[in-house]
Write a protein that holds these residues in place. Sequence first.
Motif, PDB file in Angstrom:
ATOM      1  N   THR A  51      -6.133   1.809   0.148  1.00  0.00           N
ATOM      2  CA  THR A  51      -5.538   2.602  -0.893  1.00  0.00           C
ATOM      3  C   THR A  51      -4.308   3.455  -0.413  1.00  0.00           C
ATOM      4  N   ARG A  52      -4.096   3.777   0.798  1.00  0.00           N
ATOM      5  CA  ARG A  52      -2.991   4.209   1.268  1.00  0.00           C
ATOM      6  C   ARG A  52      -1.789   3.416   1.274  1.00  0.00           C
ATOM      7  N   ILE A  53      -2.075   1.980   1.626  1.00  0.00           N
ATOM      8  CA  ILE A  53      -1.059   1.272   1.563  1.00  0.00           C
ATOM      9  C   ILE A  53      -0.405   0.760   0.114  1.00  0.00           C
ATOM     10  N   ILE A  54      -1.499   0.474  -0.624  1.00  0.00           N
ATOM     11  CA  ILE A  54      -1.203  -0.070  -2.048  1.00  0.00           C
ATOM     12  C   ILE A  54      -0.659   1.218  -2.736  1.00  0.00           C
ATOM     13  N   SER A  55      -1.092   2.297  -2.583  1.00  0.00           N
ATOM     14  CA  SER A  55      -0.494   3.336  -3.403  1.00  0.00           C
ATOM     15  C   SER A  55       0.663   4.061  -2.815  1.00  0.00           C
ATOM     16  N   SER A  56       1.159   3.500  -1.522  1.00  0.00           N
ATOM     17  CA  SER A  56       2.361   4.090  -1.264  1.00  0.00           C
ATOM     18  C   SER A  56       3.610   3.872  -2.266  1.00  0.00           C
ATOM     19  N   PRO A  57       4.607   4.828  -2.143  1.00  0.00           N
ATOM     20  CA  PRO A  57       5.496   4.484  -3.050  1.00  0.00           C
ATOM     21  C   PRO A  57       6.571   3.009  -2.677  1.00  0.00           C
ATOM     22  N   VAL A  58       6.420   2.835  -1.476  1.00  0.00           N
ATOM     23  CA  VAL A  58       7.261   1.629  -0.974  1.00  0.00           C
ATOM     24  C   VAL A  58       6.539   0.345  -1.209  1.00  0.00           C
ATOM     25  N   GLN A  90       0.095  -0.622 -12.401  1.00  0.00           N
ATOM     26  CA  GLN A  90       0.827   0.155 -11.692  1.00  0.00           C
ATOM     27  C   GLN A  90       1.932  -0.059 -10.995  1.00  0.00           C
ATOM     28  N   LYS A  91       1.538  -1.317 -10.264  1.00  0.00           N
ATOM     29  CA  LYS A  91       2.638  -2.174  -9.166  1.00  0.00           C
ATOM     30  C   LYS A  91       3.273  -3.221  -9.583  1.00  0.00           C
ATOM     31  N   HIS A  92       2.857  -4.045 -10.824  1.00  0.00           N
ATOM     32  CA  HIS A  92       3.231  -5.161 -11.176  1.00  0.00           C
ATOM     33  C   HIS A  92       3.058  -6.178 -10.067  1.00  0.00           C
ATOM     34  N   VAL A  93       1.784  -5.954  -9.248  1.00  0.00           N
ATOM     35  CA  VAL A  93       1.540  -6.985  -7.996  1.00  0.00           C
ATOM     36  C   VAL A  93       0.323  -7.872  -8.737  1.00  0.00           C
ATOM     37  N   VAL A  94       0.543  -9.037  -8.373  1.00  0.00           N
ATOM     38  CA  VAL A  94      -0.524 -10.024  -9.170  1.00  0.00           C
ATOM     39  C   VAL A  94      -1.905 -10.018  -8.204  1.00  0.00           C
ATOM     40  N   PRO A  95      -2.793  -9.559  -8.676  1.00  0.00           N
ATOM     41  CA  PRO A  95      -4.156  -9.553  -7.746  1.00  0.00           C
ATOM     42  C   PRO A  95      -4.892 -10.823  -7.801  1.00  0.00           C
ATOM     43  N   PHE A  96      -5.278 -11.081  -6.311  1.00  0.00           N
ATOM     44  CA  PHE A  96      -6.222 -12.181  -5.904  1.00  0.00           C
ATOM     45  C   PHE A  96      -7.530 -11.525  -5.336  1.00  0.00           C
ATOM     46  N   VAL A  97      -8.418 -12.462  -5.239  1.00  0.00           N
ATOM     47  CA  VAL A  97      -9.728 -12.022  -4.535  1.00  0.00           C
ATOM     48  C   VAL A  97     -10.202 -13.042  -3.482  1.00  0.00           C
ATOM     49  N   LYS A  98     -10.449 -12.514  -2.122  1.00  0.00           N
ATOM     50  CA  LYS A  98     -10.893 -13.421  -1.211  1.00  0.00           C
ATOM     51  C   LYS A  98     -12.595 -13.822  -1.600  1.00  0.00           C
ATOM     52  N   VAL A  99     -13.108 -15.127  -1.869  1.00  0.00           N
ATOM     53  CA  VAL A  99     -14.363 -15.629  -2.095  1.00  0.00           C
ATOM     54  C   VAL A  99     -15.031 -16.402  -0.965  1.00  0.00           C
ATOM     55  N   ASP A 100     -14.662 -16.667   0.034  1.00  0.00           N
ATOM     56  CA  ASP A 100     -15.427 -17.137   1.168  1.00  0.00           C
ATOM     57  C   ASP A 100     -16.055 -16.269   1.683  1.00  0.00           C
ATOM     58  N   PHE A 274       4.240   7.164   7.739  1.00  0.00           N
ATOM     59  CA  PHE A 274       3.578   5.845   7.424  1.00  0.00           C
ATOM     60  C   PHE A 274       4.523   5.252   6.389  1.00  0.00           C
ATOM     61  N   ASP A 275       5.123   5.958   5.362  1.00  0.00           N
ATOM     62  CA  ASP A 275       5.629   5.153   4.389  1.00  0.00           C
ATOM     63  C   ASP A 275       7.000   4.400   5.114  1.00  0.00           C
ATOM     64  N   ALA A 276       7.515   4.968   6.052  1.00  0.00           N
ATOM     65  CA  ALA A 276       8.641   4.464   6.537  1.00  0.00           C
ATOM     66  C   ALA A 276       8.399   3.317   7.368  1.00  0.00           C
ATOM     67  N   ALA A 277       7.316   3.219   7.979  1.00  0.00           N
ATOM     68  CA  ALA A 277       6.902   2.138   8.906  1.00  0.00           C
ATOM     69  C   ALA A 277       6.554   1.094   7.715  1.00  0.00           C
ATOM     70  N   LEU A 278       5.876   1.395   7.006  1.00  0.00           N
ATOM     71  CA  LEU A 278       5.432   0.243   5.862  1.00  0.00           C
ATOM     72  C   LEU A 278       6.563  -0.253   5.317  1.00  0.00           C
ATOM     73  N   ASP A 279       7.507   0.526   5.069  1.00  0.00           N
ATOM     74  CA  ASP A 279       8.834   0.065   4.152  1.00  0.00           C
ATOM     75  C   ASP A 279       9.610  -1.057   5.175  1.00  0.00           C
ATOM     76  N   ALA A 280       9.455  -0.562   6.484  1.00  0.00           N
ATOM     77  CA  ALA A 280      10.278  -1.401   7.459  1.00  0.00           C
ATOM     78  C   ALA A 280       9.441  -2.895   7.610  1.00  0.00           C
ATOM     79  N   SER A 281       8.107  -2.601   7.539  1.00  0.00           N
ATOM     80  CA  SER A 281       7.453  -4.136   7.462  1.00  0.00           C
ATOM     81  C   SER A 281       7.560  -4.913   6.321  1.00  0.00           C
ATOM     82  N   ILE A 282       7.526  -4.224   5.216  1.00  0.00           N
ATOM     83  CA  ILE A 282       7.856  -4.950   3.954  1.00  0.00           C
ATOM     84  C   ILE A 282       9.194  -5.621   3.905  1.00  0.00           C
TER      85      ILE A 282
END
Length: 291
Positions: A51-58, A90-100, A274-282
């Motif tokens: 949740t923290r990752i997905i809801s981050s503004p970055v 909210q993010k315009h990110v396409v959702p997939f789900v792991k099924v195995d 956290f957001d700065a580190a995630l932003d650099a990773s992305i």
Amino acid sequence: MLDRIRTGTGFIAALDQSGGSTPKALRLYGVDESAYSDDAAMFDLIHEMRTRIISSPVFGGERILAAILFEQTMDRQIGAVGSAEYLWTQKHVVPFVKVDKGLEPEADGVRMMKPIPDLDALLERATRHGVFGTKMRSVVLTADETGVGAVVAQQLDVARRILAAGLVPIVEPEIDIHSPEKAETEKLLKDVLLSHLDSLAEGQDVMLKLTLPEEDGYHRELLEHPRVLRVAALSGGYTREEADARLARNPGVIASFSRALTEGLTAQMGDEEFDAALDASIAGIYAASST
């Protein structure tokens, strides 16, 4: 969503750690086993991390094309909205789900998927949540023709069931990066994949998630196959720096990183750090996915 997947820029965030891999993911996030007493508490903590990752503004659709969710995550909420619904609306990110359901013990140089007894019910639930597609993982350890053939046949058999349910499957026959026959195994796997892809009917389009190859540009024939929507690469144990470098040398392939995406993020960070580190990773993964 199909247009986004077919033509959009960005990469796939793999946020689908399941029961077996969750403790390690939490340890890397700075949360050890003493922080939870049972599986329920463990899954609560990993959902807080996701949740923290997905809801981050970055984190958003400008650089992230799609995200793969664990089944439990799909059934939970982010900000009073279903997680999959939140990703798209909210993010315009396409959702997939792991099924195995994880892997069988090694045989013939591979680890097949365990049976998926509730697949039809899971696909129906995913459709209700607005999920676009699925992901399923097998592992290839050596260049064994029997084993590789069995892995790809199993993946494509399940893929046809997913396609029949109106969802798009990500087929993931991962090659272990530590395989002593990695290059030889990559050749065998590509040949078998191409043969099985040729058997798909028009409209039965799939996505592939593959190990970063030893030879740059090695996935070109798969990228160009008419039944393949996109080819993504897993980080597979490489550091983010190494995974980004290898990915950048494979034009057309996009990332679908899990551990490499969250590398360096910890629960102890304040939101700004956290957001700065995630932003650099992305930023790094996006740049490598844009070659």
